[in-house]
Design a protein around this motif. Structure first.
Motif, PDB file in Angstrom:
ATOM      1  N   PRO A 174      34.949 -49.772 125.881  1.00 42.88           N
ATOM      2  CA  PRO A 174      35.273 -48.424 125.402  1.00 42.88           C
ATOM      3  C   PRO A 174      34.397 -47.360 126.047  1.00 42.88           C
ATOM      4  CG  PRO A 174      33.932 -49.547 123.790  1.00 42.88           C
ATOM      5  CD  PRO A 174      34.218 -50.560 124.874  1.00 42.88           C
ATOM      6  N   GLU A 175      34.893 -46.148 126.058  1.00 40.34           N
ATOM      7  CA  GLU A 175      34.098 -45.031 126.553  1.00 40.34           C
ATOM      8  C   GLU A 175      33.005 -44.665 125.558  1.00 40.34           C
ATOM      9  OE1 GLU A 175      34.676 -40.359 127.941  1.00 40.34           O
ATOM     10  OE2 GLU A 175      36.420 -41.691 127.808  1.00 40.34           O
ATOM     11  N   LYS A 176      33.282 -44.860 124.266  1.00 39.48           N
ATOM     12  CA  LYS A 176      32.309 -44.586 123.213  1.00 39.48           C
ATOM     13  C   LYS A 176      32.011 -45.881 122.466  1.00 39.48           C
ATOM     14  CE  LYS A 176      32.406 -40.074 123.926  1.00 39.48           C
ATOM     15  NZ  LYS A 176      31.238 -39.312 124.454  1.00 39.48           N
ATOM     16  N   LEU A 177      30.723 -46.120 122.198  1.00 40.81           N
ATOM     17  CA  LEU A 177      30.299 -47.347 121.542  1.00 40.81           C
ATOM     18  C   LEU A 177      29.211 -47.004 120.526  1.00 40.81           C
ATOM     19  CD1 LEU A 177      30.707 -50.498 121.744  1.00 40.81           C
ATOM     20  CD2 LEU A 177      28.703 -50.501 123.257  1.00 40.81           C
ATOM     21  N   ARG A 178      29.466 -47.297 119.256  1.00 38.77           N
ATOM     22  CA  ARG A 178      28.504 -46.982 118.199  1.00 38.77           C
ATOM     23  C   ARG A 178      27.672 -48.220 117.854  1.00 38.77           C
ATOM     24  NH1 ARG A 178      32.676 -45.439 113.740  1.00 38.77           N
ATOM     25  NH2 ARG A 178      33.545 -47.320 114.711  1.00 38.77           N
ATOM     26  N   LEU A 179      26.350 -48.067 117.894  1.00 40.01           N
ATOM     27  CA  LEU A 179      25.455 -49.174 117.562  1.00 40.01           C
ATOM     28  C   LEU A 179      24.327 -48.691 116.656  1.00 40.01           C
ATOM     29  CD1 LEU A 179      24.982 -51.147 120.922  1.00 40.01           C
ATOM     30  CD2 LEU A 179      26.438 -51.733 118.970  1.00 40.01           C
ATOM     31  N   GLN A 180      23.718 -49.660 115.967  1.00 40.04           N
ATOM     32  CA  GLN A 180      22.513 -49.388 115.191  1.00 40.04           C
ATOM     33  C   GLN A 180      21.314 -49.281 116.136  1.00 40.04           C
ATOM     34  OE1 GLN A 180      22.032 -48.929 111.904  1.00 40.04           O
ATOM     35  NE2 GLN A 180      23.849 -49.763 110.880  1.00 40.04           N
ATOM     36  N   PHE A 181      20.374 -48.388 115.787  1.00 34.39           N
ATOM     37  CA  PHE A 181      19.168 -48.192 116.589  1.00 34.39           C
ATOM     38  C   PHE A 181      17.940 -48.145 115.705  1.00 34.39           C
ATOM     39  CE2 PHE A 181      22.428 -46.578 119.380  1.00 34.39           C
ATOM     40  CZ  PHE A 181      22.001 -46.958 120.647  1.00 34.39           C
ATOM     41  N   ILE A 182      16.828 -48.630 116.269  1.00 31.12           N
ATOM     42  CA  ILE A 182      15.512 -48.437 115.671  1.00 31.12           C
ATOM     43  C   ILE A 182      14.487 -48.653 116.788  1.00 31.12           C
ATOM     44  CG2 ILE A 182      15.623 -50.818 114.781  1.00 31.12           C
ATOM     45  CD1 ILE A 182      13.589 -49.929 112.610  1.00 31.12           C
ATOM     46  N   HIS A 183      14.142 -47.571 117.490  1.00 29.09           N
ATOM     47  CA  HIS A 183      13.180 -47.700 118.591  1.00 29.09           C
ATOM     48  C   HIS A 183      12.465 -46.377 118.834  1.00 29.09           C
ATOM     49  CE1 HIS A 183      15.383 -45.650 122.015  1.00 29.09           C
ATOM     50  NE2 HIS A 183      16.371 -45.779 121.159  1.00 29.09           N
ATOM     51  N   GLY A 184      11.226 -46.519 119.334  1.00 26.28           N
ATOM     52  CA  GLY A 184      10.419 -45.353 119.675  1.00 26.28           C
ATOM     53  C   GLY A 184       9.982 -45.340 121.126  1.00 26.28           C
ATOM     54  N   ASP A 185      10.284 -46.419 121.864  1.00 24.49           N
ATOM     55  CA  ASP A 185      10.038 -46.494 123.302  1.00 24.49           C
ATOM     56  C   ASP A 185      11.367 -46.409 124.032  1.00 24.49           C
ATOM     57  OD1 ASP A 185       7.346 -46.864 122.825  1.00 24.49           O
ATOM     58  OD2 ASP A 185       7.433 -49.052 123.020  1.00 24.49           O
ATOM     59  N   HIS A 186      11.315 -46.105 125.312  1.00 26.85           N
ATOM     60  CA  HIS A 186      12.543 -46.096 126.101  1.00 26.85           C
ATOM     61  C   HIS A 186      12.254 -46.489 127.544  1.00 26.85           C
ATOM     62  CE1 HIS A 186      12.276 -41.638 127.693  1.00 26.85           C
ATOM     63  NE2 HIS A 186      11.159 -42.280 127.844  1.00 26.85           N
ATOM     64  N   VAL A 187      13.317 -46.834 128.251  1.00 25.54           N
ATOM     65  CA  VAL A 187      13.225 -47.141 129.678  1.00 25.54           C
ATOM     66  C   VAL A 187      13.376 -45.840 130.452  1.00 25.54           C
ATOM     67  CG1 VAL A 187      14.374 -48.294 131.619  1.00 25.54           C
ATOM     68  CG2 VAL A 187      14.058 -49.505 129.446  1.00 25.54           C
ATOM     69  N   LYS A 188      12.468 -45.623 131.374  1.00 27.14           N
ATOM     70  CA  LYS A 188      12.468 -44.393 132.164  1.00 27.14           C
ATOM     71  C   LYS A 188      12.806 -44.710 133.622  1.00 27.14           C
ATOM     72  CE  LYS A 188      11.515 -39.966 132.892  1.00 27.14           C
ATOM     73  NZ  LYS A 188      12.318 -38.886 132.290  1.00 27.14           N
ATOM     74  N   LEU A 189      13.837 -44.032 134.133  1.00 26.90           N
ATOM     75  CA  LEU A 189      14.190 -44.122 135.546  1.00 26.90           C
ATOM     76  C   LEU A 189      13.570 -42.947 136.283  1.00 26.90           C
ATOM     77  CD1 LEU A 189      18.020 -44.969 135.437  1.00 26.90           C
ATOM     78  CD2 LEU A 189      16.083 -46.545 135.386  1.00 26.90           C
ATOM     79  N   PRO A 190      12.976 -43.167 137.462  1.00 30.18           N
ATOM     80  CA  PRO A 190      12.392 -42.050 138.200  1.00 30.18           C
ATOM     81  C   PRO A 190      13.438 -41.071 138.729  1.00 30.18           C
ATOM     82  CG  PRO A 190      12.315 -44.050 139.510  1.00 30.18           C
ATOM     83  CD  PRO A 190      12.747 -44.452 138.134  1.00 30.18           C
ATOM     84  N   SER A 191      14.673 -41.569 138.909  1.00 30.01           N
ATOM     85  CA  SER A 191      15.771 -40.710 139.361  1.00 30.01           C
ATOM     86  C   SER A 191      17.087 -41.366 138.991  1.00 30.01           C
ATOM     87  CB  SER A 191      15.706 -40.489 140.882  1.00 30.01           C
ATOM     88  OG  SER A 191      15.902 -41.718 141.567  1.00 30.01           O
ATOM     89  N   LEU A 192      18.172 -40.632 139.075  1.00 29.95           N
ATOM     90  CA  LEU A 192      19.475 -41.159 138.687  1.00 29.95           C
ATOM     91  C   LEU A 192      19.926 -42.305 139.579  1.00 29.95           C
ATOM     92  CD1 LEU A 192      21.388 -37.833 137.904  1.00 29.95           C
ATOM     93  CD2 LEU A 192      20.425 -39.473 136.280  1.00 29.95           C
ATOM     94  N   ASP A 193      19.449 -42.339 140.819  1.00 32.01           N
ATOM     95  CA  ASP A 193      19.861 -43.385 141.754  1.00 32.01           C
ATOM     96  C   ASP A 193      18.761 -44.417 141.979  1.00 32.01           C
ATOM     97  OD1 ASP A 193      18.114 -41.755 143.080  1.00 32.01           O
ATOM     98  OD2 ASP A 193      19.327 -41.541 144.896  1.00 32.01           O
ATOM     99  N   ALA A 194      17.866 -44.585 140.989  1.00 30.04           N
ATOM    100  CA  ALA A 194      16.724 -45.483 141.155  1.00 30.04           C
ATOM    101  C   ALA A 194      17.091 -46.958 141.076  1.00 30.04           C
ATOM    102  CB  ALA A 194      15.656 -45.162 140.110  1.00 30.04           C
ATOM    103  N   LEU A 195      18.182 -47.292 140.406  1.00 26.91           N
ATOM    104  CA  LEU A 195      18.535 -48.694 140.227  1.00 26.91           C
ATOM    105  C   LEU A 195      18.963 -49.316 141.555  1.00 26.91           C
ATOM    106  CD1 LEU A 195      20.594 -48.539 136.897  1.00 26.91           C
ATOM    107  CD2 LEU A 195      18.247 -49.361 137.195  1.00 26.91           C
ATOM    108  N   PRO A 196      18.730 -50.626 141.728  1.00 28.37           N
ATOM    109  CA  PRO A 196      19.212 -51.310 142.934  1.00 28.37           C
ATOM    110  C   PRO A 196      20.730 -51.168 143.050  1.00 28.37           C
ATOM    111  CG  PRO A 196      17.733 -52.715 141.669  1.00 28.37           C
ATOM    112  CD  PRO A 196      18.014 -51.525 140.815  1.00 28.37           C
ATOM    113  N   PRO A 197      21.279 -51.338 144.249  1.00 28.44           N
ATOM    114  CA  PRO A 197      22.720 -51.101 144.467  1.00 28.44           C
ATOM    115  C   PRO A 197      23.635 -51.941 143.583  1.00 28.44           C
ATOM    116  CG  PRO A 197      21.566 -51.223 146.555  1.00 28.44           C
ATOM    117  CD  PRO A 197      20.565 -51.591 145.508  1.00 28.44           C
TER     118      PRO A 197
END
Length: 298
Positions: A174-197
């Protein structure tokens, strides 16, 4: 027709809070196992080809106690659960878990890797550090309760393109997906294209820009919890608030008391476990004292 068996090593990085432990299951791995079993039954009911449901087999390991599968050849996937610890903490069991994830990814590429919440964060930290990806405290604070993820077109397209012949019933992403959350940390990408191909970002919420990552046939992660429902998340929120780890705001409990798309999210993970993957492992574990032991450092 042969039934596919999916053997999952449940790497428990924490224990459910007391009310959940007593009334739902003593490990997160058991909660995941029950959800995957239900998902397998749903896939069989939807099948137009009378394909048998995959059989789910799982074994719990407490990675805080340095417990790991003794023989990787006997598993098809590892699942890293949530944890109250932070992925970036400098403690021995976390160092070993980081090393184990890297070892499985590099030496046993046929074994699929899934992580939830903390599991998502430590997988990204372990495998994507050289790309500048890291885990930090979220400057926006906590993300709590049911929130809506907007999945990326790249994720939806990659999932739809990666189905192998074992998948008789494609799962609609789906384009929209609802989930439960409980977190105070996150993953940070240095840029939008930082992930491997070969990797894609699963999606984002208004609060958090990286809601998971996906490499077809290899890795899938969720920042959210499809294994949490109203009861599990509410009890978890109350427990950590009483312990002083975070404020218990009424809005958090209200947000947790909402409908979600946990079944869809679970079906997606099961479908990932059934994808085409690499067929062979490489290398071997070091044998220490009769146990197959992952290296502490790569």
């Amino acid at each position: 027709m042969t039934t596919q068996t999916i053997r999952i090593a449940m790497l428990n990085a924490d224990t459910p809070v007391p009310e959940v432990y007593a009334n739902r299951a003593p490990t997160y791995g058991q909660i995941f196992h029950n959800l995957f079993t239900s998902a397998a039954s749903r896939l069989e009911l939807k099948s137009s080809t009378s394909s048998p449901a995959p059989e789910i087999k799982s074994t719990d390991y407490n990675v805080q106690n340095l417990e790991y599968p003794p023989d990787p050849s006997l598993i098809d996937a590892i699942l890293i659960t949530g944890s109250a610890n932070a992925a970036y903490e400098n403690i021995p069991w976390l160092e070993r878990l980081n090393a184990y994830i890297r070892h499985i990814y590099t030496r046993h590429p046929r074994i699929k890797i899934f992580g939830s919440c903390f599991g998502h964060q430590i997988v990204c930290q372990s495998l994507l550090k050289e790309y500048g990806v890291y885990v930090e405290k979220d400057p926006n604070g906590h993300e709590m309760g049911v929130q809506t993820i907007t999945t990326t077109p790249e994720f939806r397209n990659a999932m739809n393109a990666s189905a192998g012949p074992a998948i008789a019933i494609p799962v609609s992403i789906p384009e929209k997906l609802r989930l439960q959350f409980i977190h105070g940390d996150h993953v940070k990408l240095p840029s939008l294209d930082a992930l491997p191909p070969s990797w894609v970002n699963l999606g984002r919420t208004q609060h958090c820009a990286v809601q998971g990552v996906y490499e077809p046939g290899r890795v899938l992660t969720y920042q959210g919890h499809f294994e949490f429902d109203r009861f599990v998340n509410s009890e978890t929120l109350k427990f950590f608030a009483e312990r002083g780890d975070m404020p218990l705001l009424e809005e958090y409990l209200e947000a947790a008391d909402a409908d979600d798309d946990a079944e869809v999210a679970c079906d997606i993970v099961l479908r990932f476990f059934m994808e085409w993957g690499l067929e062979r492992d490489v290398g071997a574990y070091e044998r220490v004292g009769g146990l197959l032991t992952p290296p502490v450092q790569e």
